[in-house]
Design a protein around this motif. Structure first.
Motif, short mmCIF file in Angstrom:
data_model
loop_
_atom_site.label_atom_id
_atom_site.label_comp_id
_atom_site.label_asym_id
_atom_site.label_seq_id
_atom_site.Cartn_x
_atom_site.Cartn_y
_atom_site.Cartn_z
N ILE A 177 -30.37 -2.13 -6.39
CA ILE A 177 -29.42 -2.18 -5.03
C ILE A 177 -28.96 -3.66 -4.80
O ILE A 177 -27.73 -3.58 -4.24
CB ILE A 177 -30.89 -2.29 -3.82
N LYS A 178 -29.42 -4.75 -5.19
CA LYS A 178 -28.63 -5.93 -5.25
C LYS A 178 -27.20 -5.90 -5.98
O LYS A 178 -26.14 -6.52 -5.48
CB LYS A 178 -29.16 -7.09 -6.00
N GLU A 179 -27.31 -5.31 -7.40
CA GLU A 179 -26.08 -5.05 -8.01
C GLU A 179 -24.99 -4.23 -7.47
O GLU A 179 -23.73 -4.48 -7.37
CB GLU A 179 -26.26 -4.46 -9.58
N VAL A 180 -25.47 -3.05 -6.65
CA VAL A 180 -24.49 -2.26 -5.67
C VAL A 180 -23.83 -3.05 -4.88
O VAL A 180 -22.54 -2.86 -4.35
CB VAL A 180 -25.31 -1.15 -5.51
N LYS A 181 -24.80 -4.04 -4.11
CA LYS A 181 -24.00 -5.02 -2.93
C LYS A 181 -22.88 -5.80 -3.80
O LYS A 181 -22.04 -5.78 -2.99
CB LYS A 181 -25.05 -5.50 -2.20
N LYS A 182 -23.29 -6.25 -4.81
CA LYS A 182 -22.10 -6.96 -5.24
C LYS A 182 -20.95 -6.19 -5.84
O LYS A 182 -19.79 -6.75 -5.55
CB LYS A 182 -22.86 -7.45 -6.82
N ILE A 183 -21.13 -5.04 -6.15
CA ILE A 183 -20.00 -4.05 -6.59
C ILE A 183 -18.96 -3.80 -5.38
O ILE A 183 -17.88 -3.86 -5.30
CB ILE A 183 -20.34 -2.56 -7.10
N LEU A 184 -19.76 -3.52 -4.13
CA LEU A 184 -18.88 -3.37 -3.03
C LEU A 184 -18.16 -4.52 -2.53
O LEU A 184 -17.35 -4.25 -1.78
CB LEU A 184 -19.97 -2.98 -1.71
N LYS A 185 -18.54 -5.53 -2.87
CA LYS A 185 -17.76 -6.82 -2.49
C LYS A 185 -16.62 -7.12 -3.66
O LYS A 185 -15.72 -8.03 -3.18
CB LYS A 185 -18.70 -7.91 -2.47
N LEU A 186 -16.41 -6.56 -4.60
CA LEU A 186 -15.33 -6.77 -5.64
C LEU A 186 -14.15 -6.48 -4.89
O LEU A 186 -13.92 -5.62 -3.95
CB LEU A 186 -15.52 -5.79 -6.64
N ASP A 187 -12.98 -6.98 -5.56
CA ASP A 187 -11.56 -6.89 -4.81
C ASP A 187 -11.10 -5.62 -5.70
O ASP A 187 -10.26 -5.64 -6.40
CB ASP A 187 -10.81 -8.17 -5.10
N VAL A 188 -11.59 -4.37 -5.57
CA VAL A 188 -10.98 -3.37 -6.38
C VAL A 188 -10.98 -2.01 -5.26
O VAL A 188 -11.69 -2.30 -4.51
CB VAL A 188 -11.92 -2.92 -7.45
N SER A 189 -10.50 -1.25 -5.78
CA SER A 189 -10.23 0.10 -4.91
C SER A 189 -11.62 0.75 -4.49
O SER A 189 -12.66 0.36 -5.37
CB SER A 189 -9.55 1.31 -5.48
N ASN A 190 -11.75 1.61 -3.43
CA ASN A 190 -13.05 2.26 -3.15
C ASN A 190 -13.41 3.13 -4.42
O ASN A 190 -14.46 3.31 -4.74
CB ASN A 190 -12.98 3.08 -1.90
#
Ligand code: SME
Length: 154
Positions: A9-22
């Protein structure tokens, strides 16, 4: 929920903050889930088609390619979960009559709806090569993931 699920869950939250497309974010979440959880052999996101609201379209996945790129509401486990707007766990796919087979190796499946503003927008679909691997923890975990990733589904 166990430690592994909390870490993911922590890793998913990090992914959502990345500067990449949805789309890229969804792909990264698929890869993360498949690589992190031993009993997740195929992980995909089906999204509700905006032009055909009673149909799901495969957006991104990690695992063997599937012929089921579009699924009507009510069809298969995915279509049933969409129609009833609830999580479906099938511990043994040979016992499910309304099932769309993707691969002969798949023995079980969990499908979790994704809601945005209380409206169904898609699903997380996971196949396993193990029989009856899913517990209440998988359900709680994946429903949490669905809640978190709803923001990147347009
Ligand atoms: N088994 C699903 C179809 C999708 S595949 O698992 C990728 C179903 O019955 O809806």
């Amino acid at each position: 929920m166990n430690e592994m699920f909390n870490m993911i869950i922590k890793e998913v939250k990090k992914i959502l903050k990345l500067d990449v497309s949805n789309d890229k974010k969804l792909q990264l979440v698929c890869n993360l889930l498949r690589n992190s959880v031993p009993h997740y052999d195929w992980v995909g996101f089906y999204l509700v088609d905006k032009n055909k609201p009673e149909e799901l379209v495969l957006a991104t996945f990690d695992g063997e390619p599937t012929e089921h790129v579009r699924i009507s509401f009510g069809g298969g486990i995915c279509g049933q979960a969409a129609e009833q707007e609830k999580t479906f766990i099938v511990q043994d796919v040979t016992r499910e009559n309304n099932y769309l087979a993707c691969s002969a190796r798949v023995k079980s499946e969990i499908v979790v709806p994704i809601f945005r503003n209380k409206k169904l927008v898609g699903e997380i679909d996971i196949d396993s090569h193990k029989l009856a691997p899913f517990t209440e923890n998988d359900k709680i975990f994946l429903e949490k993931i669905a809640e978190i990733i709803a923001e990147v589904i347009e």
